[in-house]
Design an enzyme around this catalytic site. Sequence first.
Site, PDB file in Angstrom:
ATOM      1  CE1 TYR A 106      -4.152  -1.468   0.506  1.00  0.00           C
ATOM      2  CE2 TYR A 106      -3.860  -1.718   2.628  1.00  0.00           C
ATOM      3  CZ  TYR A 106      -4.567  -1.884   1.920  1.00  0.00           C
ATOM      4  OH  TYR A 106      -5.786  -3.003   1.677  1.00  0.00           O
ATOM      5  CD  GLU A 152      -6.732  -3.539   9.325  1.00  0.00           C
ATOM      6  OE1 GLU A 152      -7.646  -3.149   9.194  1.00  0.00           O
ATOM      7  OE2 GLU A 152      -5.693  -4.268   9.243  1.00  0.00           O
ATOM      8  CG  ASN A 210      -8.581  -1.934   0.084  1.00  0.00           C
ATOM      9  OD1 ASN A 210      -7.369  -2.293  -0.317  1.00  0.00           O
ATOM     10  ND2 ASN A 210      -9.283  -2.212   0.917  1.00  0.00           N
ATOM     11  CD  GLU A 211     -11.471  -5.637   1.509  1.00  0.00           C
ATOM     12  OE1 GLU A 211     -12.157  -5.815   2.194  1.00  0.00           O
ATOM     13  OE2 GLU A 211     -10.814  -6.797   1.630  1.00  0.00           O
ATOM     14  CD  GLU A 307      -6.405  -6.755   1.441  1.00  0.00           C
ATOM     15  OE1 GLU A 307      -6.089  -6.935   2.419  1.00  0.00           O
ATOM     16  OE2 GLU A 307      -6.211  -5.580   0.685  1.00  0.00           O
ATOM     17  CE1 TYR A 378      -2.989  -7.511   9.972  1.00  0.00           C
ATOM     18  CE2 TYR A 378      -3.460  -9.921   9.115  1.00  0.00           C
ATOM     19  CZ  TYR A 378      -3.962  -8.898   9.591  1.00  0.00           C
ATOM     20  OH  TYR A 378      -4.600  -8.657   8.711  1.00  0.00           O
TER      21      TYR A 378
HETATM   22  C1  IPT Z   1      -8.992  -5.926   4.268  1.00  0.00           C
HETATM   23  C2  IPT Z   1      -8.720  -4.687   3.986  1.00  0.00           C
HETATM   24  O1  IPT Z   1      -8.461  -4.981   2.640  1.00  0.00           O
HETATM   25  C3  IPT Z   1      -7.550  -4.454   4.386  1.00  0.00           C
HETATM   26  O2  IPT Z   1      -7.056  -3.055   3.924  1.00  0.00           O
HETATM   27  C4  IPT Z   1      -7.395  -4.667   5.560  1.00  0.00           C
HETATM   28  O3  IPT Z   1      -7.705  -3.654   6.460  1.00  0.00           O
HETATM   29  C5  IPT Z   1      -7.356  -6.021   6.455  1.00  0.00           C
HETATM   30  O4  IPT Z   1      -8.937  -6.147   5.195  1.00  0.00           O
HETATM   31  C6  IPT Z   1      -7.866  -6.869   7.427  1.00  0.00           C
HETATM   32  O5  IPT Z   1      -6.119  -6.118   8.098  1.00  0.00           O
HETATM   33  S1  IPT Z   1     -10.936  -5.695   4.596  1.00  0.00           S
HETATM   34  C7  IPT Z   1     -11.709  -7.039   4.820  1.00  0.00           C
HETATM   35  C8  IPT Z   1     -10.676  -7.701   5.705  1.00  0.00           C
HETATM   36  C9  IPT Z   1     -12.786  -6.416   5.282  1.00  0.00           C
END
Ligand code: IPT
Length: 997
Positions: A106, A152, A210-211, A307, A378
């Site tokens: 990112y 986050e 993003n999402e 992701e 994480y």
């Molecule tokens: C997904 C996001 O795209 C990423 O930025 C981060 O927030 C991640 O989750 C969680 O760590 S959002 C998804 C889990 C709904």
Amino acid sequence: MVLSRRTFSALAGTAALGLSLSGSGGDEARAAGRTPLAPTGPAPAPPTADGRTHTVGFDRYSMLIDGRRLVIWSGEVHPFRLPSPSLWRDVLQKLRAHGYNAISIYVAWNYHSPAPGQYDFTGVRDLDLFLRTAAETGLYVILRPGPYINAEVDAGGFPGWLTATPGVARTSDPAYLKHVDEWLTAVDRIAARHLYTDGGGTIVLYQLENEYDDHVTEPAGRDYMAHLYAKVRADGIDVPLFHNDKGRNGRWAPGTFDTDGERGRYLYGFDGYPSPFKTPPDWGYFGPGGMKGGSTASPDTPGFIPEFGGGWFDPWGGAEFDGLGYAESRRTRDAAYERRFYLTNLANGITVHNVYMTFGGTSWGWLPAPIVYTSYDYGAALDEARQPTEKLLPMHQIGQLLHSVPDLAKLDRAEPADGGTPEAGPGIKAYHLVNPDTKAHFHVLRNDAATESVASVPLAGTTVAVPVPGLDARLLASGIALGRRKLSYSTAQPMLWLTAGRQDIAVFTGRAGESTRTCLESASEPTVTVLDGDAGHSYGDGILRIDAVLDGVTRVRVEGGDVAAPLLLLFADDESSRLLWRYDTPSGPVLVRGPALLRTAALRGTTVQLTGDTVEAADLEVWGPRGMSELVWNHGTLKSRATTSGSLLAERPLAGVDRVRLPALADWRRAEGDPESAAGYDDSAWQVADRTSSYSITPVPAGQPVLFADDYGFHYGDVWYRGHFADAGGAESVSLSYVAGAQGLLMAWLDGEPLGTHRMPVPDKKTVRQGTWAATATFPVRPRDGHRHVLSVLVRRMQHDEDGRANDTHKAARGLTAVALAGAAPAVRWRVQGAAAPDPVRGPLNTGGLHGERRGWHLPGFEDGGWKACGFPRAERRQGVTWYRTGFRLAVDTGVDASIGLALTDDPARAYRVQIFLNGWNMGQYINDVGPQHTFVLPNGVLRTRGRNTLALAVLSDGTTPAGPGRVELTLLGSAAGGVPVAPVDSPGPTTAQHGS
Ligand code: IPT
């Protein structure tokens, strides 16, 4: 058929010269169909910024780089979560060494933009340097610059100043798009220099938004996505673009919004964060009749997970992991989790695979969104202190395999069509896959039961019984090339093969103690020599069988038979396979055994030059091109000898790392830091809070001025308010309403006397997401009539909410929202003060509005000679802010990479929190009675490992209990001999304006 090496190179050469495969993906797919791909050669060598033209395309199976198939095996890393550019190379080298061929990053808008129109890519924000480092390390890059990123981070990456602007974010609202275009122009100017298509760098994919899961069917959403697409293309980004769907819902699949008719240069991707306690999900790629979403939503693009959860985040208080913190995330998503879930992904046709996170790092300063604390470890494979964990091993094994066996980039499901062979064994889910071109077969065997089960697998015409440990998985192959020979099948997982000098080398792995059988096709009987360890062998029916129990490294040489060249088989248990490193040099690949890490390898004449790390003393053994005769390790030449395995072995082991000694922290000095609470404090230079309207989504209370911090330009950290009034006789209480984000707090004083502190409750799993963190604190007061009074209020307002649902939640107010006195209604004139101008080096998120921050008390070189000497632990009961400073010197040996943290511990009943400044850099926030974080990583570069450091602690205590600090000490989080050269991160002292205050 096995292609000879010469045939392979010729074909590879053809592809590299670039049969023009650019244009639409459909064209690429067709072109790729015509191109005689080299099905059994290794995947392309790691990329560099080679200045040549490359094609980056895809078809429904995989990405096609210069027409050659590649599984993208990527790890997510955030440059902004490691504020020391030298260490970027360390992290990236560790990922490459462990089999990743790509990283996904990112870029956080807020990190680079202190004010509208201002974009800063210098120092720790040097994106250009990051992208150069990635290219030098040989990693492809997936770039994700938002504009919204979630992640986050404060406001999901939106700059603080954006919260005080008109326009609905994450829509086609022109007021918002104006700012978006500025950001993209700034970031794309750098990105465009690092595209793989022209060899400027290694960016191969670029994410839009993003999402983005709301406004999907509305023009405001579709026009927004179309705008982003057109803008990014206009900025010269010519690699495939994509979006990451929140789940496999088919949102923003090709054709669902306007991409200028360029359907073939846009991919569909979806994110997955499955529970580690449930069965790994099938994504529907091969499902009969197709399942909802997934690749069936986008049949012409490869299975793509931008992701996939490699861990998870933890809120203040640690509710997600029962207070155990990220160690628990790593335990619940351990190496076996990775095998189960990631191999399932591969078995479902996912060939673009990114693990979020692979190195989580630190949400330092005011970067973390209110839902997380400072550490963003994480539970990732590489921990926050840059230390490899157990979780790197499966990635290492699978990543090397994908590189050596590109057959895995094009898989169809073999029978049965539903993919499951329930009869494979109790608890076993089996996926049988085949590459339609090479006819190589792969079996993913997953055990969803808690105890070991035996799978029966059809392999090369027989049925083989293979044990799969409980809640684990493995991959078996048959029909793949191992250099010049062909594998019939093995019950051990293949890891890699390469050609080194005369011989081919192939590595198989598994858990220690497992019995394995490996069968090679050979029309006539070869000669077999067991060079090390125990192995049996037999020959019959054109098959050579080798049986070995995994224990260390068992070495077997196979010579003659159909192929003159020898094949060295290495059967390595997990532990030993971790110490096997493949590195591609321009003169051919090398395989290195022994050290804890191999960073680089180069061949100069007959010398192999290696760099890397050791922790314990270690062997150094190298296989490589013919003629190699001298070994250099980290610039020192080693005596070595040739072995019967065809390698060079250092005669003496490499030394491990020497002990690292850390000083105790002493000589603390202290000063009280809340003069604003005093009745007579001069606030005449502060802004008057008299605005009447706001772009915030929080309503302005009728009849009151706007008190929201962002409206006065204070976007990060603490804010002070002083409200002046008279004629308040009869007042009984004051109610202070505020919005603060999780773990925010408010402290108040009337005429210099503490009224008390209000704290937001500790979040649980539910409130951390849904909480609005608005509260009203009511304190009894008795102001004397006929006097002038001043109410001083300090709000630790934490950060802005994210905007995950695209409804402007980042614009929820921060700070005071309304004030009411019961029993009197005096006119109150408010003044507000927050962070001074952003630190030009450390960036806008480093500092808040405490008196000490405004005056540079956190900075090195601040003159604290007048402060009082003190020692720790402390136990003082006081509402307010107290600062502590000390200095310390480190003398870590050059050539040692010591990762050092600051640990704070105290009686958990004590209500106080600490902001930690190292050489002026805000390394995070410790909340003694909330946790769960006690150790704060201090990145080298910011930390002078050879020289003097300044530590400043800003302590907020609410006066209800005695407050610390208790114990504050440096702690060693890992060390290795080796590492990367680390340049000091610029850490300027106070400005002239700050000096002497
Ligand atoms: C997904 C996001 O795209 C990423 O930025 C981060 O927030 C991640 O989750 C969680 O760590 S959002 C998804 C889990 C709904």
